[in-house]
Write a protein that holds these residues in place. Structure first.
Motif, PDB file in Angstrom:
ATOM      1  N   UNK A 120      43.289  61.362  40.871  1.00  7.81           N
ATOM      2  CA  UNK A 120      43.118  60.030  41.449  1.00  7.81           C
ATOM      3  C   UNK A 120      44.025  58.964  40.851  1.00  7.81           C
ATOM      4  N   UNK A 121      45.105  59.389  40.188  1.00 11.62           N
ATOM      5  CA  UNK A 121      46.020  58.423  39.558  1.00 11.62           C
ATOM      6  C   UNK A 121      46.675  57.543  40.626  1.00 11.62           C
ATOM      7  N   UNK A 122      47.067  58.157  41.743  1.00  7.69           N
ATOM      8  CA  UNK A 122      47.740  57.402  42.812  1.00  7.69           C
ATOM      9  C   UNK A 122      46.804  56.317  43.343  1.00  7.69           C
ATOM     10  N   UNK A 123      45.552  56.691  43.546  1.00 11.61           N
ATOM     11  CA  UNK A 123      44.560  55.735  44.035  1.00 11.61           C
ATOM     12  C   UNK A 123      44.407  54.588  43.021  1.00 11.61           C
ATOM     13  N   UNK A 124      44.355  54.938  41.733  1.00 18.01           N
ATOM     14  CA  UNK A 124      44.231  53.917  40.680  1.00 18.01           C
ATOM     15  C   UNK A 124      45.438  52.993  40.651  1.00 18.01           C
ATOM     16  N   UNK A 125      46.630  53.554  40.892  1.00 17.05           N
ATOM     17  CA  UNK A 125      47.845  52.720  40.963  1.00 17.05           C
ATOM     18  C   UNK A 125      47.674  51.686  42.063  1.00 17.05           C
ATOM     19  N   UNK A 126      47.110  52.129  43.192  1.00 24.58           N
ATOM     20  CA  UNK A 126      46.865  51.228  44.317  1.00 24.58           C
ATOM     21  C   UNK A 126      45.877  50.139  43.949  1.00 24.58           C
ATOM     22  N   UNK A 127      44.794  50.512  43.254  1.00 17.82           N
ATOM     23  CA  UNK A 127      43.767  49.545  42.846  1.00 17.82           C
ATOM     24  C   UNK A 127      44.373  48.520  41.876  1.00 17.82           C
ATOM     25  N   UNK A 128      45.174  49.036  40.910  1.00 20.74           N
ATOM     26  CA  UNK A 128      45.853  48.132  39.956  1.00 20.74           C
ATOM     27  C   UNK A 128      46.715  47.122  40.702  1.00 20.74           C
ATOM     28  N   UNK A 129      47.476  47.619  41.682  1.00 24.16           N
ATOM     29  CA  UNK A 129      48.344  46.759  42.486  1.00 24.16           C
ATOM     30  C   UNK A 129      47.555  45.675  43.204  1.00 24.16           C
ATOM     31  N   UNK A 130      46.440  46.093  43.818  1.00 26.33           N
ATOM     32  CA  UNK A 130      45.602  45.142  44.577  1.00 26.33           C
ATOM     33  C   UNK A 130      45.070  44.057  43.646  1.00 26.33           C
ATOM     34  N   UNK A 131      44.556  44.455  42.475  1.00 27.36           N
ATOM     35  CA  UNK A 131      43.994  43.447  41.559  1.00 27.36           C
ATOM     36  C   UNK A 131      45.091  42.530  41.024  1.00 27.36           C
ATOM     37  N   UNK A 132      46.298  43.084  40.805  1.00 32.03           N
ATOM     38  CA  UNK A 132      47.433  42.277  40.344  1.00 32.03           C
ATOM     39  C   UNK A 132      47.798  41.238  41.426  1.00 32.03           C
ATOM     40  N   UNK A 133      47.823  41.663  42.673  1.00 29.17           N
ATOM     41  CA  UNK A 133      48.152  40.771  43.798  1.00 29.17           C
ATOM     42  C   UNK A 133      47.084  39.678  43.919  1.00 29.17           C
ATOM     43  N   UNK A 134      45.796  40.077  43.800  1.00 26.31           N
ATOM     44  CA  UNK A 134      44.688  39.109  43.868  1.00 26.31           C
ATOM     45  C   UNK A 134      44.812  38.069  42.762  1.00 26.31           C
ATOM     46  N   UNK A 135      45.112  38.558  41.540  1.00 28.04           N
ATOM     47  CA  UNK A 135      45.241  37.667  40.376  1.00 28.04           C
ATOM     48  C   UNK A 135      46.365  36.659  40.626  1.00 28.04           C
ATOM     49  N   UNK A 136      47.537  37.176  41.090  1.00 29.00           N
ATOM     50  CA  UNK A 136      48.679  36.299  41.361  1.00 29.00           C
ATOM     51  C   UNK A 136      48.344  35.276  42.465  1.00 29.00           C
ATOM     52  N   UNK A 137      47.581  35.711  43.460  1.00 29.86           N
ATOM     53  CA  UNK A 137      47.185  34.833  44.563  1.00 29.86           C
ATOM     54  C   UNK A 137      46.263  33.732  44.075  1.00 29.86           C
ATOM     55  N   UNK A 138      45.306  34.065  43.202  1.00 27.76           N
ATOM     56  CA  UNK A 138      44.371  33.032  42.714  1.00 27.76           C
ATOM     57  C   UNK A 138      45.089  32.058  41.789  1.00 27.76           C
ATOM     58  N   UNK A 139      46.083  32.519  41.017  1.00 30.89           N
ATOM     59  CA  UNK A 139      46.872  31.617  40.160  1.00 30.89           C
ATOM     60  C   UNK A 139      47.673  30.660  41.056  1.00 30.89           C
ATOM     61  N   UNK A 140      48.290  31.228  42.096  1.00 33.08           N
ATOM     62  CA  UNK A 140      49.082  30.412  43.026  1.00 33.08           C
ATOM     63  C   UNK A 140      48.200  29.361  43.697  1.00 33.08           C
ATOM     64  N   UNK A 141      46.976  29.776  44.052  1.00 33.79           N
ATOM     65  CA  UNK A 141      46.028  28.871  44.718  1.00 33.79           C
ATOM     66  C   UNK A 141      45.646  27.728  43.766  1.00 33.79           C
ATOM     67  N   UNK A 142      45.388  28.074  42.516  1.00 39.52           N
ATOM     68  CA  UNK A 142      45.002  27.077  41.502  1.00 39.52           C
ATOM     69  C   UNK A 142      46.127  26.059  41.277  1.00 39.52           C
ATOM     70  N   UNK A 143      47.368  26.549  41.336  1.00 40.13           N
ATOM     71  CA  UNK A 143      48.515  25.661  41.144  1.00 40.13           C
ATOM     72  C   UNK A 143      48.719  24.811  42.378  1.00 40.13           C
TER      73      UNK A 143
END
Length: 193
Positions: free
Chosen positions: A170-193
């Motif tokens: 399930x490493x590939x799936x985890x890579x996908x999950x990591x990517x999604x959370x990274x994108x969400x984090x970047x989106x919330x930072x952008x929103x806050x700014x």
């Protein structure tokens, strides 16, 4: 003279062959000639005619067993490769030596081994994230690796597409999950700014 003329007409009529653009006619016997998309004369009884298909063939290339990547993760890769016998005379000669009067299934079976071997070799050179994130580059590397082997058989690759990557842990799936959370984090930072 009349007999010679009649003989000429008989040879011309019985020996006239016209190769379609998707087939190579190989005339051998008194001389050797490759004909693609045009007409030729084959001298009856003295020359034989063999046919090679120049159609594109689809090869399903799968690594049957899991193969370890450069970062020691076992993966299975599934790809579709379109191959064909090259139109170049030298390549048609090579293909004729290997595949004359053979079925498409026979050709595909021969090529499958070559392509699977090349795919395994490239998997071993790359890390899993590199492969998964850049399928196109992975496909191009396998293709580059396979070209010399296929040229020896008189074949060329029309296209190479990676369908899927799978791993047992399930490493590939985890890579996908990591990517999604990274994108969400970047989106919330952008929103806050």
């Amino acid at each position: 003279g009349a007999i010679a003329f009649i003989l000429f007409l008989v040879i011309a009529f019985t020996g006239y062959v016209k190769a379609p653009p998707d087939k190579a006619f190989i005339i051998s016997g008194l001389r050797r000639k490759v004909v693609v998309g045009k007409a030729a004369i084959r001298i009856p009884f003295f020359e034989r005619l063999d046919v090679l298909s120049l159609k594109v063939m689809s090869v399903d290339v799968k690594t049957g067993t899991a193969v370890p990547t450069n970062d020691y993760i076992n993966v299975r890769v599934d790809g579709i490769v379109k191959i064909k016998i090259s139109n170049e005379p030298a390549m048609i000669e090579r293909a004729a030596q290997n595949f004359l009067n053979q079925t498409e299934d026979y050709i595909i079976a021969q090529v499958k081994d070559v392509l699977e071997g090349n795919m395994r070799e490239i998997i071993g050179q790359l890390t899993l994230p590199a492969m998964v994130q850049d399928r196109k580059s992975f496909g191009e590397k396998v293709q580059e690796n396979a070209v010399p082997d296929l040229e020896k058989l008189g074949l060329e690759i029309a296209s190479f597409n990676i369908q899927s990557f799978e791993d047992e842990n399930g490493v590939i799936q985890n890579l996908g999950i990591e990517n999604i959370s990274k994108i969400r984090k970047e989106a919330s930072i952008a929103k806050a700014n």
